[in-house]
Scaffold this motif. Structure first.
Motif, PDB file in Angstrom:
ATOM      1  N   MET A 177       0.789  -1.113  -0.060  1.00 37.15           N
ATOM      2  CA  MET A 177      -0.118   0.007   0.065  1.00 37.15           C
ATOM      3  C   MET A 177       0.980   1.332  -0.110  1.00 37.15           C
ATOM      4  SD  MET A 177      -3.013  -1.011   2.727  1.00 37.15           S
ATOM      5  CE  MET A 177      -2.270  -1.144   3.873  1.00 37.15           C
ATOM      6  N   ALA A 178       0.353   2.361  -0.324  1.00 35.72           N
ATOM      7  CA  ALA A 178       1.228   3.666  -0.270  1.00 35.72           C
ATOM      8  C   ALA A 178       1.474   3.855   1.279  1.00 35.72           C
ATOM      9  CB  ALA A 178       0.086   4.835  -0.800  1.00 35.72           C
ATOM     10  N   PRO A 179       2.659   4.567   1.171  1.00 40.10           N
ATOM     11  CA  PRO A 179       2.998   4.821   2.632  1.00 40.10           C
ATOM     12  C   PRO A 179       2.221   5.609   3.524  1.00 40.10           C
ATOM     13  CG  PRO A 179       4.792   4.925   1.027  1.00 40.10           C
ATOM     14  CD  PRO A 179       3.739   5.068   0.210  1.00 40.10           C
ATOM     15  N   ASN A 180       1.548   6.415   2.900  1.00 41.42           N
ATOM     16  CA  ASN A 180       0.495   7.406   3.750  1.00 41.42           C
ATOM     17  C   ASN A 180      -1.094   6.785   3.693  1.00 41.42           C
ATOM     18  OD1 ASN A 180       0.079   7.648   0.955  1.00 41.42           O
ATOM     19  ND2 ASN A 180      -0.290   9.922   1.086  1.00 41.42           N
ATOM     20  N   ASP A 181      -1.017   5.528   3.549  1.00 39.15           N
ATOM     21  CA  ASP A 181      -2.249   5.052   3.735  1.00 39.15           C
ATOM     22  C   ASP A 181      -2.706   4.943   5.047  1.00 39.15           C
ATOM     23  OD1 ASP A 181      -4.775   3.252   3.358  1.00 39.15           O
ATOM     24  OD2 ASP A 181      -3.863   2.948   1.393  1.00 39.15           O
ATOM     25  N   GLU A 182      -4.223   5.329   5.353  1.00 36.96           N
ATOM     26  CA  GLU A 182      -4.511   5.125   6.492  1.00 36.96           C
ATOM     27  C   GLU A 182      -4.673   3.705   6.980  1.00 36.96           C
ATOM     28  OE1 GLU A 182      -4.989   7.663   8.766  1.00 36.96           O
ATOM     29  OE2 GLU A 182      -4.547   9.189   7.484  1.00 36.96           O
ATOM     30  N   ARG A 183      -4.882   3.087   6.293  1.00 39.33           N
ATOM     31  CA  ARG A 183      -4.922   1.539   6.659  1.00 39.33           C
ATOM     32  C   ARG A 183      -3.832   0.765   7.391  1.00 39.33           C
ATOM     33  NH1 ARG A 183      -7.459  -0.346   0.979  1.00 39.33           N
ATOM     34  NH2 ARG A 183      -5.754   0.941   0.340  1.00 39.33           N
ATOM     35  N   HIS A 184      -2.642   1.422   7.115  1.00 33.29           N
ATOM     36  CA  HIS A 184      -1.389   0.917   7.867  1.00 33.29           C
ATOM     37  C   HIS A 184      -1.665   0.904   9.541  1.00 33.29           C
ATOM     38  CE1 HIS A 184       1.512   0.187   4.744  1.00 33.29           C
ATOM     39  NE2 HIS A 184       1.222   1.412   4.004  1.00 33.29           N
ATOM     40  N   LYS A 185      -2.570   1.750   9.939  1.00 36.81           N
ATOM     41  CA  LYS A 185      -2.764   1.766  11.305  1.00 36.81           C
ATOM     42  C   LYS A 185      -3.485   0.561  11.895  1.00 36.81           C
ATOM     43  CE  LYS A 185      -2.897   7.037  11.117  1.00 36.81           C
ATOM     44  NZ  LYS A 185      -3.458   8.122  11.327  1.00 36.81           N
ATOM     45  N   GLU A 186      -4.326   0.135  10.980  1.00 32.40           N
ATOM     46  CA  GLU A 186      -4.981  -1.189  11.372  1.00 32.40           C
ATOM     47  C   GLU A 186      -4.211  -2.199  11.624  1.00 32.40           C
ATOM     48  OE1 GLU A 186      -8.479  -1.472   8.588  1.00 32.40           O
ATOM     49  OE2 GLU A 186      -8.921   0.560   8.475  1.00 32.40           O
ATOM     50  N   VAL A 187      -2.907  -2.315  11.093  1.00 33.61           N
ATOM     51  CA  VAL A 187      -2.340  -3.599  11.085  1.00 33.61           C
ATOM     52  C   VAL A 187      -1.601  -3.370  12.430  1.00 33.61           C
ATOM     53  CG1 VAL A 187      -0.490  -4.774   9.895  1.00 33.61           C
ATOM     54  CG2 VAL A 187      -2.111  -3.726   8.663  1.00 33.61           C
ATOM     55  N   PRO A 188      -1.198  -4.463  13.239  1.00 31.58           N
ATOM     56  CA  PRO A 188      -0.485  -4.508  14.456  1.00 31.58           C
ATOM     57  C   PRO A 188       1.056  -4.483  13.923  1.00 31.58           C
ATOM     58  CG  PRO A 188      -2.097  -6.362  14.430  1.00 31.58           C
ATOM     59  CD  PRO A 188      -2.406  -5.835  13.038  1.00 31.58           C
ATOM     60  N   PRO A 189       1.683  -3.703  14.954  1.00 33.31           N
ATOM     61  CA  PRO A 189       2.996  -3.378  14.595  1.00 33.31           C
ATOM     62  C   PRO A 189       4.114  -4.838  14.598  1.00 33.31           C
ATOM     63  CG  PRO A 189       2.704  -3.201  17.333  1.00 33.31           C
ATOM     64  CD  PRO A 189       1.442  -3.374  16.423  1.00 33.31           C
ATOM     65  N   SER A 190       3.497  -5.797  14.772  1.00 33.64           N
ATOM     66  CA  SER A 190       4.386  -7.034  14.565  1.00 33.64           C
ATOM     67  C   SER A 190       4.376  -7.568  13.024  1.00 33.64           C
ATOM     68  CB  SER A 190       3.976  -8.057  15.554  1.00 33.64           C
ATOM     69  OG  SER A 190       2.562  -8.458  15.214  1.00 33.64           O
ATOM     70  N   PHE A 191       3.593  -6.747  12.516  1.00 35.72           N
ATOM     71  CA  PHE A 191       3.688  -7.009  10.846  1.00 35.72           C
ATOM     72  C   PHE A 191       4.029  -5.823  10.143  1.00 35.72           C
ATOM     73  CE2 PHE A 191       0.806  -9.876  13.059  1.00 35.72           C
ATOM     74  CZ  PHE A 191       1.177 -11.082  12.540  1.00 35.72           C
ATOM     75  N   CYS A 192       4.318  -5.973   8.809  1.00 32.74           N
ATOM     76  CA  CYS A 192       4.757  -4.826   7.964  1.00 32.74           C
ATOM     77  C   CYS A 192       4.420  -5.128   6.635  1.00 32.74           C
ATOM     78  CB  CYS A 192       6.464  -4.562   8.053  1.00 32.74           C
ATOM     79  SG  CYS A 192       7.341  -5.770   7.545  1.00 32.74           S
ATOM     80  N   ARG A 193       4.657  -4.230   5.802  1.00 38.76           N
ATOM     81  CA  ARG A 193       4.569  -4.218   4.282  1.00 38.76           C
ATOM     82  C   ARG A 193       3.073  -4.628   3.841  1.00 38.76           C
ATOM     83  NH1 ARG A 193       8.423  -8.011   1.446  1.00 38.76           N
ATOM     84  NH2 ARG A 193       7.382  -7.253  -0.373  1.00 38.76           N
ATOM     85  N   ALA A 194       2.257  -4.032   4.548  1.00 36.42           N
ATOM     86  CA  ALA A 194       0.861  -4.704   4.217  1.00 36.42           C
ATOM     87  C   ALA A 194       0.275  -4.163   3.011  1.00 36.42           C
ATOM     88  CB  ALA A 194       0.030  -3.782   5.429  1.00 36.42           C
ATOM     89  N   TYR A 195      -0.560  -5.005   2.515  1.00 42.36           N
ATOM     90  CA  TYR A 195      -1.394  -4.863   1.367  1.00 42.36           C
ATOM     91  C   TYR A 195      -2.850  -5.476   1.524  1.00 42.36           C
ATOM     92  CZ  TYR A 195      -2.394  -4.799  -3.725  1.00 42.36           C
ATOM     93  OH  TYR A 195      -3.057  -4.785  -4.942  1.00 42.36           O
ATOM     94  N   CYS A 196      -3.717  -4.440   1.375  1.00 38.21           N
ATOM     95  CA  CYS A 196      -5.084  -4.852   1.436  1.00 38.21           C
ATOM     96  C   CYS A 196      -5.646  -5.716   0.162  1.00 38.21           C
ATOM     97  CB  CYS A 196      -6.061  -3.545   1.385  1.00 38.21           C
ATOM     98  SG  CYS A 196      -7.697  -3.703   1.814  1.00 38.21           S
ATOM     99  N   LEU A 197      -6.227  -6.847   0.621  1.00 41.53           N
ATOM    100  CA  LEU A 197      -6.761  -7.734  -0.208  1.00 41.53           C
ATOM    101  C   LEU A 197      -8.135  -7.703  -0.570  1.00 41.53           C
ATOM    102  CD1 LEU A 197      -4.576 -10.902   1.021  1.00 41.53           C
ATOM    103  CD2 LEU A 197      -4.007  -9.541  -0.967  1.00 41.53           C
ATOM    104  N   ASP A 198      -8.877  -6.819   0.189  1.00 38.64           N
ATOM    105  CA  ASP A 198     -10.299  -6.727  -0.233  1.00 38.64           C
ATOM    106  C   ASP A 198     -10.481  -6.062  -1.540  1.00 38.64           C
ATOM    107  OD1 ASP A 198     -10.910  -7.484   2.586  1.00 38.64           O
ATOM    108  OD2 ASP A 198     -10.491  -5.431   3.095  1.00 38.64           O
ATOM    109  N   SER A 199     -11.343  -6.793  -2.404  1.00 37.80           N
ATOM    110  CA  SER A 199     -11.621  -6.596  -3.512  1.00 37.80           C
ATOM    111  C   SER A 199     -12.110  -5.003  -3.869  1.00 37.80           C
ATOM    112  CB  SER A 199     -12.643  -7.475  -4.114  1.00 37.80           C
ATOM    113  OG  SER A 199     -13.852  -7.690  -3.810  1.00 37.80           O
ATOM    114  N   ASP A 200     -12.878  -4.650  -2.813  1.00 35.72           N
ATOM    115  CA  ASP A 200     -13.758  -3.263  -2.911  1.00 35.72           C
ATOM    116  C   ASP A 200     -12.390  -2.146  -2.836  1.00 35.72           C
ATOM    117  OD1 ASP A 200     -15.783  -4.786  -3.163  1.00 35.72           O
ATOM    118  OD2 ASP A 200     -16.549  -4.411  -1.010  1.00 35.72           O
ATOM    119  N   HIS A 201     -11.406  -2.666  -2.070  1.00 36.74           N
ATOM    120  CA  HIS A 201     -10.306  -1.480  -1.771  1.00 36.74           C
ATOM    121  C   HIS A 201      -9.117  -1.913  -2.300  1.00 36.74           C
ATOM    122  CE1 HIS A 201     -13.414   0.172   1.170  1.00 36.74           C
ATOM    123  NE2 HIS A 201     -13.302  -1.059   1.621  1.00 36.74           N
TER     124      HIS A 201
END
Length: 432
Positions: free
Chosen positions: A34-58
């Protein structure tokens, strides 16, 4: 020989073109972020990184600078849900992280109880082979569940990540509006899918557990690589000429195991009832594949009397009787007949034993083809090691005094070999 040297070199030192594009696409999907400034990064616990949203709607917003993406979708489990592909900071592996909000009926005790049931049961496999993320029910037909925990006022489920996977619903029923008839699937392909599902269900039921997520939107489809030109019975359905680069074989895995057990812990039925529901769900999956219409257990059984259930099933079963073998019709009828309990998974497995050999034959053929591809990768590795050795030894004039590094003697032969292989010219003296 009339074979072109370039084509021969390319075919023996690399994957076939179709497989190369397939695995390149899987690599791109595994590395997307995801883009670095994506607000969804806050929804991922700190024990994980490099998040990418898999929801088809987003998913389309992953690489944009749009910050207004902080909306969740309500999943089939009835709670606001977000699905991410993440990288663990502890082991560096990729996982599928499912976040569920607004859940008040789940406690740490419930989580630990269900996790103990699933994660301490390796389905007869060696416990020493499990990942550092914990144990788990380990079966090829089940998307492996690693962990569940409560954090940020949400419940998180961690399952294995399979790049390129889509749900069975997305693969075959997305273009068919609910309630309308789509395109029925070929019988040979249905038996292949059924064999894989029965194997997974049998492993779960044999461990005194229930699947509880046997729905089209919770069965993942992935492609199994195969050398171009190898044609299987299910090739026409399993992606031939479509977006899967002509790779013939589809692999099924049941997803989201353990989630319903935790969400509905207080209202749990007996194990026998849950396993019976699994078999009804399997029957509905078969009915969906044979009719081309998405049919769920609730469509047939929820709020209907036995007579009404039979009336709903009549047109579907008549279609199956007219267009498929009697063997398949009898099996579907035995799973969905409202008047009697459905067959157990052992009964289903026994009734389709001969079909398992066909699936085994195709699996062995696929393994043989992948072995051939692996040989090409091995040869390319040999070529790379040779290039590295030549690059280390050749043209080191600063060590000319040492005969081991000088360009005379044995090292001169290496230089001649390098020039012979990589500095060739055609009959007109032009470099090739």
């Amino acid at each position: 020989s009339n074979r072109q040297p370039r084509a021969t070199l390319r075919n023996t030192l690399s994957l076939p073109s179709d497989e190369y594009h397939h695995y390149r696409e899987l690599t791109h999907q595994s590395q997307a972020e995801m883009a670095p400034n994506d607000e969804r990064h806050k929804e991922v616990p700190p024990s994980f990184c490099r998040a990418y949203c898999l929801d088809s709607d987003h998913a389309s917003n992953n690489n944009t600078n749009n910050k207004n993406t902080n909306t969740t979708t309500r999943s089939s489990f009835g709670y606001p849900t977000r699905l991410f592909r993440v990288t663990s900071t502890s082991d560096g592996n990729l996982y599928c992280l499912r976040r569920m909000d607004s859940i008040r009926c789940v406690s740490h005790k419930i989580v630990q109880t269900i996790m103990h049931q699933w994660l301490s049961n390796p389905s007869g496999r060696d416990k020493t082979t499990v990942s550092s993320s914990g144990g788990g029910f380990d079966h090829p037909g089940i998307v492996r569940w690693y962990k569940c925990f409560i954090s940020q006022r949400a419940v998180f489920f961690i399952h294995n990540y399979h790049a390129g996977a889509v749900t069975f619903q997305e693969r075959f029923f997305n273009n068919t509006p609910r309630g309308e008839n789509g395109v029925p699937l070929p019988e040979s392909f249905i038996w292949s899918c059924l064999t894989q599902l029965v194997s997974a269900i049998a492993a779960v039921h044999g461990s005194n557990l229930a699947v509880r997520t046997l729905q089209l939107n919770h069965i993942l489809c992935t492609q199994e690589g195969s050398i171009s030109g190898v044609r299987s019975k299910s090739n026409a359905i399993a992606g031939g000429g479509g977006p899967f680069f002509g790779l013939p074989r589809i692999r099924l895995r049941i997803n989201c195991v353990g989630i319903v057990d935790i969400l509905e812990f207080e209202a749990r039925k007996t194990l026998e009832e849950l396993q019976r529901d699994d078999m009804r769900s399997l029957g509905c999956i078969l009915l969906s594949m044979t009719t081309g219409s998405e049919i769920t257990v609730n469509d047939i059984y929820r709020g209907n009397t036995a007579q009404q259930q039979g009336q709903i099933l009549v047109p579907y079963l008549d279609f199956v009787r007219q267009n498929y073998s009697r063997e398949l019709f009898v099996l579907i009828h035995s799973l969905l007949n409202p008047g009697v309990p459905p067959q157990t998974i052992r009964g289903v497995a026994s009734s389709m034993a001969m079909r398992a050999f066909e699936e085994l034959d195709e699996a062995h053929a696929c393994i043989d083809n992948m072995d051939g591809s692996l040989m090409g990768i091995y040869e390319s590795g040999r070529a790379l090691r040779l290039l590295l050795k030549l690059a280390f030894v050749n043209e080191r004039p600063e060590f000319g005094i040492d005969k081991n590094w000088s360009e005379s003697g044995d090292c001169y032969i290496l230089k001649l070999f390098r020039d012979y292989v990589f500095h060739q010219a055609d009959g007109s003296g032009r470099p090739v």
